[in-house]
Every structure is written in structure tokens, then in C-alpha cells.
Design a protein around this motif. Structure first.
Motif, PDB file in Angstrom:
ATOM      1  N   TRP A 115       0.862  -1.176   0.000  1.00 25.17           N
ATOM      2  CA  TRP A 115       0.000   0.000   0.000  1.00 25.17           C
ATOM      3  C   TRP A 115       0.902   1.230   0.000  1.00 25.17           C
ATOM      4  CZ3 TRP A 115      -5.326  -0.051  -0.126  1.00 25.17           C
ATOM      5  CH2 TRP A 115      -5.963  -1.255   0.191  1.00 25.17           C
ATOM      6  N   GLU A 116       0.481   2.310  -0.672  1.00 21.30           N
ATOM      7  CA  GLU A 116       1.214   3.563  -0.556  1.00 21.30           C
ATOM      8  C   GLU A 116       0.246   4.741  -0.679  1.00 21.30           C
ATOM      9  OE1 GLU A 116       4.169   3.722  -3.644  1.00 21.30           O
ATOM     10  OE2 GLU A 116       2.805   4.725  -5.056  1.00 21.30           O
ATOM     11  N   HIS A 117       0.653   5.887  -0.111  1.00 16.40           N
ATOM     12  CA  HIS A 117      -0.166   7.092  -0.181  1.00 16.40           C
ATOM     13  C   HIS A 117       0.711   8.295   0.127  1.00 16.40           C
ATOM     14  CE1 HIS A 117      -0.374   7.785   4.241  1.00 16.40           C
ATOM     15  NE2 HIS A 117      -0.134   6.469   4.272  1.00 16.40           N
ATOM     16  N   GLY A 118       0.219   9.478  -0.263  1.00 12.43           N
ATOM     17  CA  GLY A 118       0.967  10.685   0.064  1.00 12.43           C
ATOM     18  C   GLY A 118       0.509  11.891  -0.729  1.00 12.43           C
ATOM     19  N   PRO A 119       0.940  13.095  -0.297  1.00 12.49           N
ATOM     20  CA  PRO A 119       0.538  14.347  -0.948  1.00 12.49           C
ATOM     21  C   PRO A 119       1.543  14.767  -2.022  1.00 12.49           C
ATOM     22  CG  PRO A 119       1.692  14.848   1.071  1.00 12.49           C
ATOM     23  CD  PRO A 119       1.680  13.340   0.960  1.00 12.49           C
ATOM     24  N   ARG A 120       1.075  15.656  -2.900  1.00 15.66           N
ATOM     25  CA  ARG A 120       1.931  16.242  -3.922  1.00 15.66           C
ATOM     26  C   ARG A 120       1.478  17.678  -4.155  1.00 15.66           C
ATOM     27  NH1 ARG A 120       5.417  14.289  -7.692  1.00 15.66           N
ATOM     28  NH2 ARG A 120       5.801  15.561  -9.558  1.00 15.66           N
ATOM     29  N   GLY A 121       2.422  18.605  -4.172  1.00 15.40           N
ATOM     30  CA  GLY A 121       2.132  20.012  -4.451  1.00 15.40           C
ATOM     31  C   GLY A 121       2.784  20.445  -5.741  1.00 15.40           C
ATOM     32  N   GLU A 122       2.099  21.322  -6.487  1.00 15.01           N
ATOM     33  CA  GLU A 122       2.612  21.800  -7.764  1.00 15.01           C
ATOM     34  C   GLU A 122       2.394  23.303  -7.879  1.00 15.01           C
ATOM     35  OE1 GLU A 122       0.527  19.634 -10.742  1.00 15.01           O
ATOM     36  OE2 GLU A 122       1.401  17.691 -10.208  1.00 15.01           O
ATOM     37  N   ARG A 150       5.204   4.070   1.710  1.00 15.41           N
ATOM     38  CA  ARG A 150       4.873   2.747   1.166  1.00 15.41           C
ATOM     39  C   ARG A 150       5.126   1.682   2.234  1.00 15.41           C
ATOM     40  NH1 ARG A 150       7.594   0.649  -4.343  1.00 15.41           N
ATOM     41  NH2 ARG A 150       6.319   2.393  -5.149  1.00 15.41           N
ATOM     42  N   ALA A 151       4.141   0.808   2.421  1.00 19.43           N
ATOM     43  CA  ALA A 151       4.258  -0.277   3.397  1.00 19.43           C
ATOM     44  C   ALA A 151       3.934  -1.601   2.712  1.00 19.43           C
ATOM     45  CB  ALA A 151       3.313  -0.048   4.566  1.00 19.43           C
ATOM     46  N   TYR A 152       4.844  -2.552   2.814  1.00 17.27           N
ATOM     47  CA  TYR A 152       4.652  -3.866   2.201  1.00 17.27           C
ATOM     48  C   TYR A 152       3.839  -4.770   3.124  1.00 17.27           C
ATOM     49  CZ  TYR A 152       7.786  -2.622  -1.573  1.00 17.27           C
ATOM     50  OH  TYR A 152       8.343  -2.019  -2.678  1.00 17.27           O
TER      51      TYR A 152
END
Length: 463
Positions: free
Chosen positions: A370-377, A396-398
Motif C-alpha cells: 500500500w502507498e499514499h501521500g501528498p503532492r504540491g505543484e 509505502r508499506a509492504y
């Protein structure tokens, strides 16, 4: 009777909805009696206020409701042009369009035709928008403004040549010169058929990365790439489309990491004013070092909406990946969802923030995660130049404990990118950029960093 003395005697709209308060039939009766007295004395506004207070305290007060309905129907009809302005300020585009159309029909006002056409354009009613804007175009005072929006309509229809001509004409207005000229230049790259070619060269500090991370000690090399793409949109930015692309990515020394690929996609895009949605199927194939590497089928659904200077979008994709040879354990199904919000902070600065999550279910359970996270542009427009800066963070976590690694793997990725693009001619764009990643892991051997600067030149032709 203190509540009765607190009536606001300013003009109150008798047609506006009444918000209920605590039920109090006695107070409602008192307010109704005041309303009757004020109405008998010719004080219409204070009568309206009293009847509204009565109905708020007793929604079943038929006498007060009937009195308000009579006062509403007896009121003077508002000026349609002013009503259109009021509704446009309230972002009621449908109501604004109808009011301006009424003003244009009754008075032949070119100003009303222009504003009605703009409202219809925003609503996505292109046929009505063009008819109204053509009416406004006949007035020299509004000619350039009308042609600006007629150019936007042509862009949306995929007619780049007509859009460029209209926008160039609109640029004669000093207030529109900058945006109209920029859009005219972009229109020459737009059309129902769009062909593009990109050549680039650069350097990669960490070439030997596979799907799961670094393959031994980092090795660097020079890079060169060539990519081409074609897009066919028979109905412009609405309706069906087909896309095809190919790429070659060569290394100066490490031939085993050369990449070649092709992809093809078919989709359908819907638009209704400031809201839209699209669905797409794509197939992609990649070869690594001259051997089969990856074949993938992807389904994508996305939707977006815009309100004022702000926009929001969401997307979901599922990709069925089939890796070849030694990479086959990484085969499986990758799910990815993203929500994004953007705002035009100034006419030349656009900021956006996204949050994405992904789930990779691989044939080898140890590689699922599983993975997640923010992104700014951030995007800045400077005439013919565009600047961009991106920054993202991913956790990310396996799923499982790996006996060989002696740990249940957990990674954190910090990604960044920056670029400058310059339109050196109508169809030519030069680009200088850099992308980088810092990867931390609870398994020391899987931590790495990567930096890849590049320069590129691109050509885009719209037909």
C-alpha cells in the motif's frame, strides 16, 4: 411588543425563502397584525418584514403566506440586464444567461448578447454561445471581446486554425492582447489531429532501478531519448478520441537498460460547462535492453469541476501488469486513486495540491504494498515561458515480513521536479528540467537517491 419594534424597515424581498425559527404561534399572530396595519398604511416594506417574521414563527400561517405571495406578484419586474449581473455575481450562470437573453431580445443590447454568450460558453452550450457572440461581434465596441470567446469555442471544438485567427483578431484590444496572443500561439498546436515529437538528452545518476528498487550499487550514465505521439479527436475536446505514442530511451554505455515502448489508448470525454468526465482504455508495452519487459492494460476514469478560480478533480485507474522473465514476480494489478484541488492564485500563478493512494497486488505476495501521500505543484506563466516546481511525499508499506531481508519493508519517498519551458516559435518548445528522488527504507540496502537533469526540444502540430 419589543420584537415588533425590532423590525428592519429596509427593503425586503417578499419572494425570498423564509427560514423558520422556534415555533411561536402567539408571536406570529402579533407580527401578522402589524403587517396588516403597515400594509393598510401603505408601508409595503415594513409589512413584508412583519409577514416574514410571522411565517418564520408559524409556517402554517396561511394568511401571512398569502399576503407575501400577493406582494411578490405585485412587485415590479426587475430590469433583466441588472438581474443578469446580479445572477452572474452569484455564479448562477443559467439564470444570468436567461436574463441577459431577455435583455437582448427586448432591447437588442449588444452588451447583453456578449454577457449571455459568455454565460452560455461557461455552461457548455456552445451553439447558443456562438449565436449570441456573433450578435455581439457586429458591434464595434464589443468585437474583440466577442472574438476572444469565439476563439475559445473554436479551441474547444478542435478547430485550431479558426481559433488562432479569431484570437489574433481579439489581440487588437490592449486589455486582451497578452492572453489572446498566448492562446493563439497554443491554438496553432491544437486541432482535431495533434502530432508531437520530443527529443531530449540528459544524465541519470542512478540508472539501475527496477520495479522494487535499486539493483545493486548505483550506476550513472548519459541518456538520450526520442518520443512521438498522435491524438485524434474528431469532435474536439468532447466525445471520442484515439491516442498512440512511441518512445526510445538510450544510454551511452549501459545498453542493458535501454528502453523502447509503444502505447495506444481510446477514450471518451464529456463536458457540461465547468464540469467534465472522461473514461479511457490504454495498452502499453515496454522492452528493456532489447528484451520483453512489460505489457500492461489500464482502465482510467476521471472527473473534474471548476468554480471561479478554483478547480477540483478526482481519478481512479486500474492497471493489469505482466512483467517478463526475471521480473515476473512483480506482475499483478495496480490500483491508484487521486483527489486534486487547484486555484489560480493570480492570473499567472496556479497552485495545486493532490493526495494519491495506490494498492499493488503482485503475484509474489512479498512484493504487494500500500502507498499514499501528498503532492504540491506550482506553475508560473511568464509570456512565452513557463516555470514549474513539483514536490511529493509518499509512504509505502509492504504486506508481509520478508525472511531474506529480515524485515517487513517500509519505504518513504521524497520526489521533486523543476522545469523551465520556452516557446521558441509557434510550434517549437525548448525545455530544461531536473527530476530527483530520495528514498529512505527500513532496509538500509534499499535506500537510494536519484537525480536526472535533461534538456529537450519539442515540436507540436495541430491539424
Amino acid at each position: 411588543m419589543a420584537p415588533l419594534l425590532a423590525l428592519v424597515l429596509a427593503a425586503v424581498d417578499p419572494c425570498a425563502p423564509v427560514e423558520a425559527v422556534a415555533l411561536d404561534p402567539l408571536a406570529a399572530r402579533a407580527y401578522r397584525e402589524v403587517g396588516d396595519a403597515e400594509l393598510a398604511a401603505g408601508a409595503r416594506d415594513s409589512a413584508v418584514a412583519a409577514y416574514r417574521e410571522a411565517l418564520a414563527r408559524d409556517p402554517g400561517d396561511a394568511a401571512s403566506r398569502d399576503a407575501l405571495q400577493r406582494l411578490c406578484s405585485d412587485g415590479r419586474a426587475p430590469d433583466p440586464f441588472q438581474e443578469g449581473l446580479r445572477r452572474m455575481d452569484a455564479e448562477d450562470l443559467g439564470g444570468a444567461a436567461r436574463a441577459f437573453e431577455a435583455a437582448h431580445a427586448s432591447e437588442g443590447s449588444p452588451s447583453a448578447a456578449l454577457l449571455a454568450g459568455i454565460a452560455r460558453y461557461e455552461l457548455g452550450d456552445d451553439a447558443a454561445a456562438e449565436r449570441l457572440l456573433r450578435a455581439a461581434e457586429r458591434d464595434p465596441v464589443h468585437r474583440e471581446e466577442a472574438r476572444f470567446y469565439l476563439g475559445l469555442l473554436a479551441l474547444r471544438a478542435g478547430d485550431g486554425g479558426r481559433a488562432a485567427s479569431l484570437l489574433e483578431s481579439a489581440a487588437a484590444n490592449p486589455a486582451l492582447a497578452s492572453p489572446a496572443s498566448d492562446l493563439a500561439r497554443l491554438a496553432r498546436r491544437d486541432g482535431r489531429v495533434i502530432l508531437s515529437l520530443l527529443a531530449e538528452s540528459g544524465w541519470d545518476s542512478n540508472v539501475n532501478l527496477g520495479p522494487g528498487g535499486p539493483q545493486g550499487a548505483a550506476e550513472s550514465d548519459g541518456t538520450a531519448g526520442l518520443s512521438a505521439a498522435a491524438l485524434w479527436r474528431p469532435r474536439g475536446s468532447r466525445g471520442p478520441y484515439l491516442r498512440a505514442a512511441g518512445l526510445l530511451h538510450q544510454l551511452a554505455q549501459m545498453d542493458e537498460y535501454d528502453v523502447a515502448g509503444v502505447e495506444a489508448a481510446a477514450g471518451w470525454q464529456l463536458r457540461a460547462g465547468r464540469t467534465g468526465a472522461a473514461a479511457e482504455y490504454e495498452y502499453a508495452h515496454r522492452a528493456l535492453g532489447g528484451d520483453d519487459y512489460l505489457g500492461a492494460h489500464r482502465l482510467l476514469a476521471t472527473g473534474w469541476t471548476r468554480r471561479g478560480r478554483a478547480a477540483a478533480s478526482a481519478s481512479y485507474a486500474v492497471r493489469f501488469e505482466s512483467y517478463a522473465g526475471d521480473w515476473s514476480p512483480f506482475s499483478g494489478v495496480l490500483h491508484r486513486a487521486e483527489a486534486r484541488a487547484a486555484v489560480d492564485a493570480t492570473p499567472r500563478l496556479r497552485l495545486s495540491l493532490a493526495y494519491a493512494g495506490a494498492r499493488d497486488v503482485t503475484d509474489e505476495p512479498l512484493l504487494s504494498y500500500w502507498e499514499h501521500g501528498p503532492r504540491g505543484e506550482a506553475r508560473v506563466l511568464l509570456g512565452r515561458a513557463r516555470l514549474g516546481v513539483d514536490l511529493g511525499l509518499t509512504w509505502r508499506a509492504y504486506d508481509h515480513f520478508d525472511e531474506d531481508l529480515g524485515a517487513q519493508r517500509s519505504d518513504t519517498y521524497l520526489d521533486g521536479a523543476a522545469f523551465v519551458e520556452l516557446d521558441v516559435a509557434d510550434r517549437w518548445t525548448a525545455r530544461v528540467g531536473v527530476v530527483g528522488r530520495y528514498a529512505a527504507s527500513n532496509v538500509d540496502a534499499l535506500a537510494y537517491d536519484k537525480l536526472a537533469p535533461s534538456v529537450a526540444i519539442g515540436y507540436t502540430l495541430g491539424l
